[in-house]
Design an enzyme around this catalytic site. Structure first.
Site, PDB file in Angstrom:
ATOM      1  N   ASP A 173     -10.731  16.854  16.084  1.00 14.21           N
ATOM      2  CA  ASP A 173     -12.097  16.890  15.564  1.00 14.21           C
ATOM      3  C   ASP A 173     -12.217  17.779  14.337  1.00 14.21           C
ATOM      4  O   ASP A 173     -11.489  18.757  14.192  1.00 14.21           O
ATOM      5  CB  ASP A 173     -13.057  17.447  16.625  1.00 14.21           C
ATOM      6  CG  ASP A 173     -13.618  16.352  17.515  1.00 14.21           C
ATOM      7  OD1 ASP A 173     -13.306  15.186  17.268  1.00 14.21           O
ATOM      8  OD2 ASP A 173     -14.349  16.677  18.460  1.00 14.21           O
ATOM      9  N   LYS A 174     -13.184  17.452  13.495  1.00 15.33           N
ATOM     10  CA  LYS A 174     -13.486  18.322  12.359  1.00 15.33           C
ATOM     11  C   LYS A 174     -14.369  19.482  12.801  1.00 15.33           C
ATOM     12  O   LYS A 174     -14.046  20.647  12.553  1.00 15.33           O
ATOM     13  CB  LYS A 174     -14.178  17.534  11.244  1.00 15.33           C
ATOM     14  CG  LYS A 174     -14.606  18.428  10.080  1.00 15.33           C
ATOM     15  CD  LYS A 174     -15.284  17.643   8.978  1.00 15.33           C
ATOM     16  CE  LYS A 174     -15.709  18.591   7.844  1.00 15.33           C
ATOM     17  NZ  LYS A 174     -16.343  17.877   6.722  1.00 15.33           N
TER      18      LYS A 174
END
Length: 673
Positions: free
Chosen positions: A297-298
């Site tokens: 995930d960012k």
């Protein structure tokens, strides 16, 4: 089976009937921490707690499920015996970000310089790209600029690099199509052993002779050319001469290319590919020299294993301070003997915080804080125990579809599967509401069809959009030009869109299966066999050899459980359930015009074999804790007169690879967190 709120492309269908509760996640970056679990079941080793990356075990789901590993190696060192006209694909440098390599201002200057050259006659104009003291960085600049703009030549006046038009390119582009000239110069620059390049059919003998003469005059020491006939059409093929291969590498050079260095990457608020792009530019290697088990995930703090080729541990350590300033902390740097493979992990460990807990649909204006907290504690306990016992519906999460976008990625993928390249491009450029620079540029393209002007408006940070617009400017906005625009994206980006469509169909299939056939295993369902549990070594999906069709006797004897039921992700190698669900898939694909779809788009070099995904997922080692939280944790301000103290829920659990923590939370909370 309980229904609830619904995110885009994620049906509102749950496996348990508890009430759930409301709350928010990712208020702070440290509220979502993800740590990769390797193939041996061990969490990746992390450094001691340091500023920038919290020392917590956490990791996010990978989006590697059902994706093909499209990482290209930097150069080939194997002997390949080719017939004339049989081409070997070259390495793609499409993921190089010139904005990172050169800096945004210089990259923008280069764009304007290129537009000036393409609109004018031959010129002696030059542009300085700046000084680069590191030889690896200089090599990186040369390769990236020449690959992006084959009509340019880069010259080093140490340590400065200058760029100007390549006169040989202009001469060749007057003899052959411009895209062929560009591809030929990429072929020449790559110098891949065993590679060849073939021009399009040319039935004019005098013209072929002129092309032969030019190639032999300019590149005769490096290549040999030959005309060959295939199906009544004549083409020119070019391949590297034996003696034109790159000079023999020194022992030190060979040793460097065989070096593999492993490390743990802790990144914060960065996409995995964005982090790799920056590290590759700083180290002077290709992004494809980095290998990893999964994308993270960012909007999280994530820990994952990586391996980089052709970089020694010492040289990597020398760059750690620079990476640290960009939100990337490297630890556990060490030599290894081989790269990582995509999907080679057991899963991810998550440490999450859900803040501002409150009951569903209750204002609690007449309840005391103690009463509300007691009720929430009971709701949380029931929810967590249910998910521990029964798991959750294994949906693909909203991020699989580009959540927040006006046009979901699955609609783009459907257009590509139908080989409607123009519609796919126009859907891709559908703007968001508002007038931010990216949406303004997209809106301008849709209104004017002017890719050149839209490219000038598009922010430099939007790499995909700029690649597409550059290709549309070069090849036009018709069907062929739009196909070229899609081909300008790296394979992993292109295949994302059809995968998004297939994921949407899978989500709808599992909701329909539960709604119409219940929670029992039925005749014709597909299941894993009991022995070995059926998972492949390298992914969370299953291979066809382990798929079994449930018989009537097995249904009556309740031989299998719902946790063993699989549903296929559409593709060209999967079998479908031999019951009403098989008919559902057939009708569902036909409704989108895909009844005859082969799940191959040859013009875009896409092949979707499909896979099998478990209907349910179960979190492992699930623990939770409720704590009182201060008002500052609710965005730092009071909202709606809410009481200052609220409850925060801390959750720790493991998920198998390709499972989504947000979907697990959704089952617990009975809402989109």
């Amino acid at each position: 089976m309980k229904q609830g709120s619904q995110a885009a492309n994620v049906p509102a269908c749950f496996i348990s009937n508890h009430e759930g509760f409301l709350g928010t996640i990712k208020n702070f970056i440290e509220d979502f921490v993800v740590t990769e679990i390797d193939i041996d079941g061990q969490r990746v080793k992390t450094a001691a707690q340091t500023p920038g990356c919290a020392s917590s075990d956490g990791n996010n789901k990978t989006s590697a499920d059902c994706q093909e590993n499209s990482h290209s190696s930097g150069s080939r060192d194997t002997d390949v015996s080719l017939e004339w006209g049989v081409d070997v694909p070259l390495t793609s440098l499409g993921s190089f970000d010139l904005g990172v390599i050169l800096g945004q201002s210089v990259s923008e200057e280069l764009e304007h310089f290129v537009l000036t050259l393409r609109d004018k006659k031959p010129t002696e104009l030059e542009l300085s790209l700046g000084s680069f003291t590191d030889k690896h960085q200089r090599a990186n600049v040369h390769r990236a600029v020449r690959h992006r703009f084959p009509f340019l030549m880069t010259v080093t006046i140490q340590p400065e690099i200058r760029v100007r038009e390549d006169p040989d390119y202009r001469e060749l582009s007057q003899l052959v199509k411009e895209d062929e000239a560009e591809d030929f110069f990429r072929f020449i620059d790559a110098k891949v052993r065993g590679s060849s390049y073939t021009f399009g059919p040319d039935d004019n003998k005098d013209h072929r002779t002129a092309v032969h003469h030019f190639l032999n005059r300019k590149f005769g020491k490096l290549v040999e050319t030959k005309s060959f006939n295939e199906q009544g059409r004549t083409s020119i093929s070019v391949r590297l001469r034996e003696r034109g291969r790159p000079k023999k590498r020194t022992a030190d050079e060979r040793k460097e290319e065989e070096v593999y260095t492993a490390f743990t990457l802790c990144k914060e608020n960065l996409e995995t590919l964005e982090a790799i792009s920056y590290m590759a530019a700083a180290l002077g290697v290709l992004p494809s020299d980095f290998t990893y088990a999964g994308i993270k995930d960012k909007r999280a703090i994530t820990y994952q294993s990586m391996v980089v080729k052709k970089v020694s541990p010492q040289r990597l350590k020398e760059k750690t301070a620079e990476f640290d300033r960009r939100g990337m902390r490297l630890s556990q740097v060490r030599s290894v003997s081989e790269p990582l493979r995509l999907g080679r992990l057991q899963g991810n460990h998550f440490d999450l915080v859900v803040r501002d807990l409150r009951p569903h649909g209750a204002s609690d204006t007449h309840s005391s804080g103690t009463d509300v907290h007691s009720r929430l504690a009971a709701l949380v306990k029931e929810a967590v125990e249910n998910v521990k016992t029964r798991g959750f519906v294994n949906y693909y999460g909203p991020q699989r579809f580009g959540s927040g976008q006006s046009v979901q990625s699955d609609r783009v993928g459907l257009a590509l599967l139908k080989e409607d390249m123009v519609s796919g491009v126009r859907l891709f450029f559908t703007p968001e509401e508002g007038d931010d620079p990216q949406s303004h540029a997209k809106r301008h393209f849709l209104q004017t069809d002017n890719a050149k002007e839209s490219l000038a408006l598009m922010p430099l940070s939007k790499a995909r959009e700029r690649l597409m617009l550059r290709a549309l400017n070069r090849y036009g906005t018709g069907p062929d030009g739009c196909a070229q625009a899609w081909l300008s994206l790296p394979h992993s980006m292109r295949v994302f869109y059809p995968h998004a469509y297939c994921s949407r169909v899978w989500n709808e299939a599992v909701a329909h299966r539960l709604a119409t056939m219940g929670h029992s295993v039925r005749q014709g369902d597909l299941v894993w066999r009991r022995e070995g549990h059926g998972k492949t070594e390298d992914s969370g999906e299953t291979s066809a050899a382990q798929i079994h069709v449930v018989t009537d006797e097995e249904e009556q004897g309740a031989v299998y459980t719902l946790e063993q039921v699989l549903l296929p992700m559409p593709g060209n190698t999967v079998k479908y359930p031999e019951n009403a669900m098989g008919t559902w898939y057939e009708e569902r694909l036909a409704r989108d015009g895909l009844d005859d779809c082969r799940f191959r788009v040859s013009s875009l070099k896409l092949n979707l074999p499909g896979c099998y995904r478990p209907l349910l997922a179960v979190p492992h080692n699930l623990n939770y804790q409720l704590q009182r939280a201060a008002k500052a944790e609710v965005g730092g301000a009071m909202t709606g007169g809410r009481k200052q103290d609220s409850l925060a829920l801390t959750l720790n659990f493991d998920l198998d690879s390709s499972c989504y923590a947000t979907i697990c939370l959704r089952e617990i909370m009975k809402c989109d967190p």
